[in-house]
Design a protein around this motif. Structure first.
Motif, PDB file in Angstrom:
ATOM      1  N   GLY A 137     -11.975  14.003  -3.699  1.00 55.72           N
ATOM      2  CA  GLY A 137     -11.045  13.866  -2.580  1.00 55.72           C
ATOM      3  C   GLY A 137     -11.566  12.939  -1.498  1.00 55.72           C
ATOM      4  O   GLY A 137     -10.827  12.121  -0.956  1.00 55.72           O
ATOM      5  N   ILE A 138     -12.848  13.039  -1.188  1.00 50.29           N
ATOM      6  CA  ILE A 138     -13.441  12.164  -0.183  1.00 50.29           C
ATOM      7  C   ILE A 138     -13.426  10.719  -0.662  1.00 50.29           C
ATOM      8  O   ILE A 138     -13.115   9.793   0.101  1.00 50.29           O
ATOM      9  N   ILE A 139     -13.735  10.501  -1.944  1.00 53.75           N
ATOM     10  CA  ILE A 139     -13.717   9.144  -2.490  1.00 53.75           C
ATOM     11  C   ILE A 139     -12.313   8.550  -2.432  1.00 53.75           C
ATOM     12  O   ILE A 139     -12.130   7.390  -2.034  1.00 53.75           O
ATOM     13  N   VAL A 140     -11.310   9.339  -2.795  1.00 48.24           N
ATOM     14  CA  VAL A 140      -9.923   8.861  -2.750  1.00 48.24           C
ATOM     15  C   VAL A 140      -9.499   8.559  -1.312  1.00 48.24           C
ATOM     16  O   VAL A 140      -8.813   7.557  -1.049  1.00 48.24           O
ATOM     17  N   MET A 141      -9.916   9.402  -0.362  1.00 48.38           N
ATOM     18  CA  MET A 141      -9.595   9.130   1.045  1.00 48.38           C
ATOM     19  C   MET A 141     -10.239   7.834   1.528  1.00 48.38           C
ATOM     20  O   MET A 141      -9.617   7.066   2.268  1.00 48.38           O
ATOM     21  N   LEU A 142     -11.466   7.579   1.119  1.00 43.13           N
ATOM     22  CA  LEU A 142     -12.136   6.349   1.523  1.00 43.13           C
ATOM     23  C   LEU A 142     -11.473   5.114   0.903  1.00 43.13           C
ATOM     24  O   LEU A 142     -11.385   4.067   1.547  1.00 43.13           O
ATOM     25  N   ILE A 143     -11.005   5.236  -0.331  1.00 44.72           N
ATOM     26  CA  ILE A 143     -10.274   4.127  -0.954  1.00 44.72           C
ATOM     27  C   ILE A 143      -8.986   3.845  -0.174  1.00 44.72           C
ATOM     28  O   ILE A 143      -8.641   2.696   0.091  1.00 44.72           O
ATOM     29  N   GLY A 144      -8.273   4.906   0.218  1.00 41.95           N
ATOM     30  CA  GLY A 144      -7.060   4.731   1.016  1.00 41.95           C
ATOM     31  C   GLY A 144      -7.351   4.147   2.381  1.00 41.95           C
ATOM     32  O   GLY A 144      -6.598   3.312   2.889  1.00 41.95           O
ATOM     33  N   LEU A 145      -8.453   4.558   2.991  1.00 48.93           N
ATOM     34  CA  LEU A 145      -8.833   4.013   4.296  1.00 48.93           C
ATOM     35  C   LEU A 145      -9.173   2.530   4.184  1.00 48.93           C
ATOM     36  O   LEU A 145      -8.796   1.735   5.049  1.00 48.93           O
ATOM     37  N   TYR A 146      -9.851   2.143   3.109  1.00 47.15           N
ATOM     38  CA  TYR A 146     -10.146   0.731   2.886  1.00 47.15           C
ATOM     39  C   TYR A 146      -8.851  -0.073   2.738  1.00 47.15           C
ATOM     40  O   TYR A 146      -8.717  -1.153   3.314  1.00 47.15           O
ATOM     41  N   GLY A 147      -7.903   0.470   1.978  1.00 48.32           N
ATOM     42  CA  GLY A 147      -6.615  -0.214   1.828  1.00 48.32           C
ATOM     43  C   GLY A 147      -5.866  -0.324   3.139  1.00 48.32           C
ATOM     44  O   GLY A 147      -5.223  -1.331   3.418  1.00 48.32           O
ATOM     45  N   LEU A 148      -5.942   0.710   3.958  1.00 46.45           N
ATOM     46  CA  LEU A 148      -5.250   0.697   5.249  1.00 46.45           C
ATOM     47  C   LEU A 148      -5.850  -0.341   6.187  1.00 46.45           C
ATOM     48  O   LEU A 148      -5.130  -1.031   6.913  1.00 46.45           O
ATOM     49  N   ILE A 149      -7.163  -0.477   6.159  1.00 50.70           N
ATOM     50  CA  ILE A 149      -7.832  -1.429   7.049  1.00 50.70           C
ATOM     51  C   ILE A 149      -7.680  -2.867   6.557  1.00 50.70           C
ATOM     52  O   ILE A 149      -7.475  -3.789   7.348  1.00 50.70           O
ATOM     53  N   SER A 150      -7.751  -3.077   5.255  1.00 57.07           N
ATOM     54  CA  SER A 150      -7.833  -4.442   4.735  1.00 57.07           C
ATOM     55  C   SER A 150      -6.477  -5.095   4.458  1.00 57.07           C
ATOM     56  O   SER A 150      -6.413  -6.320   4.358  1.00 57.07           O
TER      57      SER A 150
ATOM     58  N   LYS B 283       2.120  -1.942   1.782  1.00 56.51           N
ATOM     59  CA  LYS B 283       0.804  -1.576   1.260  1.00 56.51           C
ATOM     60  C   LYS B 283       0.079  -0.618   2.195  1.00 56.51           C
ATOM     61  O   LYS B 283      -0.672   0.249   1.748  1.00 56.51           O
ATOM     62  N   GLN B 284       0.314  -0.752   3.487  1.00 56.52           N
ATOM     63  CA  GLN B 284      -0.295   0.178   4.433  1.00 56.52           C
ATOM     64  C   GLN B 284       0.291   1.585   4.281  1.00 56.52           C
ATOM     65  O   GLN B 284      -0.433   2.577   4.349  1.00 56.52           O
ATOM     66  N   VAL B 285       1.605   1.659   4.058  1.00 57.21           N
ATOM     67  CA  VAL B 285       2.230   2.965   3.850  1.00 57.21           C
ATOM     68  C   VAL B 285       1.694   3.601   2.568  1.00 57.21           C
ATOM     69  O   VAL B 285       1.402   4.804   2.529  1.00 57.21           O
ATOM     70  N   LEU B 286       1.531   2.806   1.518  1.00 52.03           N
ATOM     71  CA  LEU B 286       0.969   3.341   0.279  1.00 52.03           C
ATOM     72  C   LEU B 286      -0.487   3.764   0.467  1.00 52.03           C
ATOM     73  O   LEU B 286      -0.926   4.752  -0.125  1.00 52.03           O
ATOM     74  N   SER B 287      -1.226   3.059   1.300  1.00 51.52           N
ATOM     75  CA  SER B 287      -2.602   3.454   1.596  1.00 51.52           C
ATOM     76  C   SER B 287      -2.643   4.781   2.359  1.00 51.52           C
ATOM     77  O   SER B 287      -3.532   5.609   2.116  1.00 51.52           O
ATOM     78  N   ILE B 288      -1.696   4.990   3.246  1.00 59.56           N
ATOM     79  CA  ILE B 288      -1.607   6.278   3.944  1.00 59.56           C
ATOM     80  C   ILE B 288      -1.310   7.388   2.949  1.00 59.56           C
ATOM     81  O   ILE B 288      -1.852   8.497   3.062  1.00 59.56           O
ATOM     82  N   ASN B 289      -0.477   7.108   1.941  1.00 62.12           N
ATOM     83  CA  ASN B 289      -0.209   8.097   0.893  1.00 62.12           C
ATOM     84  C   ASN B 289      -1.462   8.421   0.102  1.00 62.12           C
ATOM     85  O   ASN B 289      -1.688   9.582  -0.259  1.00 62.12           O
ATOM     86  N   VAL B 290      -2.271   7.418  -0.191  1.00 65.76           N
ATOM     87  CA  VAL B 290      -3.512   7.649  -0.928  1.00 65.76           C
ATOM     88  C   VAL B 290      -4.463   8.514  -0.100  1.00 65.76           C
ATOM     89  O   VAL B 290      -5.108   9.427  -0.631  1.00 65.76           O
TER      90      VAL B 290
END
Length: 96
Positions: free
Chosen positions: A8-21, A27-34
């Protein structure tokens, strides 16, 4: 082997990377979903009890509250995603 909290922590960090980058709002909305799915995975893993039984049985019961709250979180997440995507489409693909 990896446990659910770590996954879960790894998936949250992947989503946070997508949200920032990413700059594209969809794509930001999908990153928030991740991020949300990683959080759900984390809490479901935290509520897991090895060898636990149904809450109806008296010996070593599993608390059903984390699973119930995460099911509610999934429903709210779908509604928020639909609203965010509708706002993006209405404004021509830009955040306002």
């Amino acid at each position: 082997m990896i446990n659910a909290e770590t996954a879960g922590i790894i998936v949250m960090l992947i989503g946070l990377y997508g949200l920032i980058s990413k700059e594209n709002p969809i794509k930001q909305v999908l990153s928030i979903n991740v991020i949300s799915l990683g959080l759900i995975l984390f809490f479901i893993g935290a509520g897991y009890v090895e060898g636990g039984s149904f809450p109806i049985m008296p010996s070593n019961p599993v608390d059903p509250l984390p699973a119930t709250l995460m099911l509610t979180t999934l429903v709210v997440d779908v509604a928020i995603t639909a609203l965010a995507l509708a706002m993006i489409l209405r404004n021509g693909g830009e955040w306002t």
